[in-house]
Design a protein around this motif. Sequence first.
Motif, PDB file in Angstrom:
ATOM      1  N   ILE A   1       0.853  -1.191   0.000  1.00 56.94           N
ATOM      2  CA  ILE A   1       0.000   0.000   0.000  1.00 56.94           C
ATOM      3  C   ILE A   1       0.888   1.241   0.000  1.00 56.94           C
ATOM      4  CG2 ILE A   1      -1.676   1.308   1.353  1.00 56.94           C
ATOM      5  CD1 ILE A   1      -2.724  -1.383   2.403  1.00 56.94           C
ATOM      6  N   GLY A   2       0.489   2.228  -0.792  1.00 58.40           N
ATOM      7  CA  GLY A   2       1.315   3.419  -0.938  1.00 58.40           C
ATOM      8  C   GLY A   2       2.351   3.296  -2.020  1.00 58.40           C
ATOM      9  N   GLY A   3       2.343   2.151  -2.738  1.00 56.10           N
ATOM     10  CA  GLY A   3       3.291   1.955  -3.828  1.00 56.10           C
ATOM     11  C   GLY A   3       4.691   1.604  -3.382  1.00 56.10           C
ATOM     12  N   SER A   4       4.847   1.160  -2.149  1.00 52.98           N
ATOM     13  CA  SER A   4       6.186   0.807  -1.660  1.00 52.98           C
ATOM     14  C   SER A   4       6.691  -0.450  -2.358  1.00 52.98           C
ATOM     15  CB  SER A   4       6.157   0.593  -0.148  1.00 52.98           C
ATOM     16  OG  SER A   4       5.222  -0.421   0.196  1.00 52.98           O
ATOM     17  N   LEU A   5       7.903  -0.358  -2.918  1.00 50.44           N
ATOM     18  CA  LEU A   5       8.525  -1.508  -3.577  1.00 50.44           C
ATOM     19  C   LEU A   5       9.277  -2.323  -2.531  1.00 50.44           C
ATOM     20  CD1 LEU A   5       9.903   0.148  -6.835  1.00 50.44           C
ATOM     21  CD2 LEU A   5       8.168  -1.629  -6.701  1.00 50.44           C
ATOM     22  N   LEU A   6       8.739  -3.496  -2.226  1.00 54.49           N
ATOM     23  CA  LEU A   6       9.313  -4.334  -1.176  1.00 54.49           C
ATOM     24  C   LEU A   6      10.430  -5.216  -1.705  1.00 54.49           C
ATOM     25  CD1 LEU A   6       5.908  -5.409   0.417  1.00 54.49           C
ATOM     26  CD2 LEU A   6       7.361  -3.469   1.058  1.00 54.49           C
ATOM     27  N   ALA A   7      10.323  -5.609  -2.969  1.00 54.99           N
ATOM     28  CA  ALA A   7      11.346  -6.432  -3.617  1.00 54.99           C
ATOM     29  C   ALA A   7      11.060  -6.409  -5.103  1.00 54.99           C
ATOM     30  CB  ALA A   7      11.304  -7.874  -3.090  1.00 54.99           C
ATOM     31  N   ARG A   8      12.086  -6.635  -5.911  1.00 54.50           N
ATOM     32  CA  ARG A   8      11.855  -6.664  -7.358  1.00 54.50           C
ATOM     33  C   ARG A   8      12.842  -7.607  -8.033  1.00 54.50           C
ATOM     34  NH1 ARG A   8      12.017  -0.982  -9.776  1.00 54.50           N
ATOM     35  NH2 ARG A   8      11.707  -2.176 -11.687  1.00 54.50           N
ATOM     36  N   ARG A   9      12.434  -8.109  -9.201  1.00 57.32           N
ATOM     37  CA  ARG A   9      13.263  -8.983 -10.014  1.00 57.32           C
ATOM     38  C   ARG A   9      13.020  -8.639 -11.476  1.00 57.32           C
ATOM     39  NH1 ARG A   9      14.597  -9.833  -5.588  1.00 57.32           N
ATOM     40  NH2 ARG A   9      14.964 -11.777  -4.455  1.00 57.32           N
ATOM     41  N   THR A  10      14.066  -8.702 -12.300  1.00 56.31           N
ATOM     42  CA  THR A  10      13.930  -8.500 -13.744  1.00 56.31           C
ATOM     43  C   THR A  10      14.598  -9.669 -14.447  1.00 56.31           C
ATOM     44  OG1 THR A  10      13.926  -6.088 -13.545  1.00 56.31           O
ATOM     45  CG2 THR A  10      14.435  -7.003 -15.705  1.00 56.31           C
ATOM     46  N   MET A  11      13.864 -10.293 -15.356  1.00 60.98           N
ATOM     47  CA  MET A  11      14.359 -11.469 -16.072  1.00 60.98           C
ATOM     48  C   MET A  11      14.469 -11.151 -17.557  1.00 60.98           C
ATOM     49  SD  MET A  11      11.861 -14.059 -14.043  1.00 60.98           S
ATOM     50  CE  MET A  11      10.668 -12.717 -13.941  1.00 60.98           C
TER      51      MET A  11
ATOM     52  N   ALA B   1       4.291   1.240 -15.906  1.00 62.28           N
ATOM     53  CA  ALA B   1       3.472   0.073 -16.232  1.00 62.28           C
ATOM     54  C   ALA B   1       3.495  -0.947 -15.092  1.00 62.28           C
ATOM     55  CB  ALA B   1       3.956  -0.580 -17.528  1.00 62.28           C
ATOM     56  N   LEU B   2       4.660  -1.137 -14.481  1.00 61.09           N
ATOM     57  CA  LEU B   2       4.789  -2.072 -13.364  1.00 61.09           C
ATOM     58  C   LEU B   2       3.919  -1.637 -12.190  1.00 61.09           C
ATOM     59  CD1 LEU B   2       6.384  -4.601 -12.362  1.00 61.09           C
ATOM     60  CD2 LEU B   2       8.056  -3.010 -11.411  1.00 61.09           C
ATOM     61  N   LEU B   3       3.984  -0.345 -11.833  1.00 66.34           N
ATOM     62  CA  LEU B   3       3.181   0.147 -10.718  1.00 66.34           C
ATOM     63  C   LEU B   3       1.703   0.231 -11.093  1.00 66.34           C
ATOM     64  CD1 LEU B   3       5.589   2.829  -9.243  1.00 66.34           C
ATOM     65  CD2 LEU B   3       5.006   0.606  -8.286  1.00 66.34           C
ATOM     66  N   GLY B   4       1.415   0.419 -12.375  1.00 62.74           N
ATOM     67  CA  GLY B   4       0.028   0.349 -12.819  1.00 62.74           C
ATOM     68  C   GLY B   4      -0.547  -1.042 -12.636  1.00 62.74           C
ATOM     69  N   ALA B   5       0.285  -2.058 -12.872  1.00 63.74           N
ATOM     70  CA  ALA B   5      -0.157  -3.436 -12.631  1.00 63.74           C
ATOM     71  C   ALA B   5      -0.444  -3.654 -11.155  1.00 63.74           C
ATOM     72  CB  ALA B   5       0.908  -4.417 -13.122  1.00 63.74           C
TER      73      ALA B   5
END
Length: 390
Positions: free
Chosen positions: A103-113, A372-376
Amino acid sequence: MVPSPAARPDAVRRHNLAFILGQIHRDGALTRAELTRRLGVSRSTIAALVTELIALDFVVESVPNGGSRAGRPSYVVGPHPDGPYVIAVDVNVTHVATAAVGIGGSLLARRTMSCGTQAPTPVETVDMIVAALRELRGAVAGSRMPIGLGVSVPGTVDIRAQVVGIAPNLGWRDVPLGALLHERIGVQFPIAIGNDADLSMLAEHCRGNARGIDDAVYLIGRTGVGAGIVLGGVPIRGRAGEVGHNVVDKDGPLCHCGKHGCLETFIGDAALLALAGRDGEPTTGRVAEVLADARAGDRRALAAVRTVAGYLGQAIGALVNTLNPQRVILGGSLSGVLELARPELKCALDRYAFDPGRPAQLRPPYFGVDSALLGASELALMNLLADPLG
């Protein structure tokens, strides 16, 4: 006499809880006093509603430090750092980006493949999403489970059926992506799928550079080109945003869709690389190199950016003449074009817009490459924000 359809107390309570959570999600931490002002209820009502959201682990409350005003300070209410989260996915031709978002758009973790030299098939995409889901769950602290999955795809999407209709740059047609994901993840796990430009617009309209703007367009330039549109505060979805496949020159280059001279063959990433004399697939890295060289003064790279800016201004002019947006947000590689060739872009826009004296405001995306990622993630959080008790 027919009784009036007055709202029941439970419905009012749910509405108020959703309002408070939505305000905190969009604006970050707010004082109780500010929430009282925005909702227009008593302080005791706000206290009760906040207490309920705290019990649900959606928000936390703190006492602000400092300040010179006498009296008791108003408590500050913000998103719970260990509250619910969703998994967001942005499928691109060259890579799949994923993130755990709270909530609030906080990025807790991310991965890019990386997808290598070929666009991923539907099955390969599902495999990557399932693997990312497992990794991200392990990366988020505690034993919490995600409450949903949101997926951004560069193509037309039937949101209800969760079917990707046409994604030319991926080579997909009539792909039941939702069914494929449910088969691997489970039918009870909430999944939402949307078009990448539409979801970029959703993120920017909710919490970014289109916040408070009723009429706006998000033009995204990657391997393909698409538009997310909001008119009168309402998102316009479907094929209306497939502007990249408007033919601007019938004798132009062959497009992935099978036609010649589509707009994306003039302003997409492949066009930028070709104009700059660069070989290879239009990856994010190669496009970034061209933009970096243009910033450093490389003549051919800068000429390529300026040429794209001319075509881009023409395209925006057509959008302005048709939709009359207050603001046009340029995402993907187009944000670099705006940065490096704004005068050329503005000149072309003035040439093609019907009323050049009232041009639309041109802005980069607030969330950069993550729109786009945060829109998802916004799509996946939508049900929770609409009804926190649901």
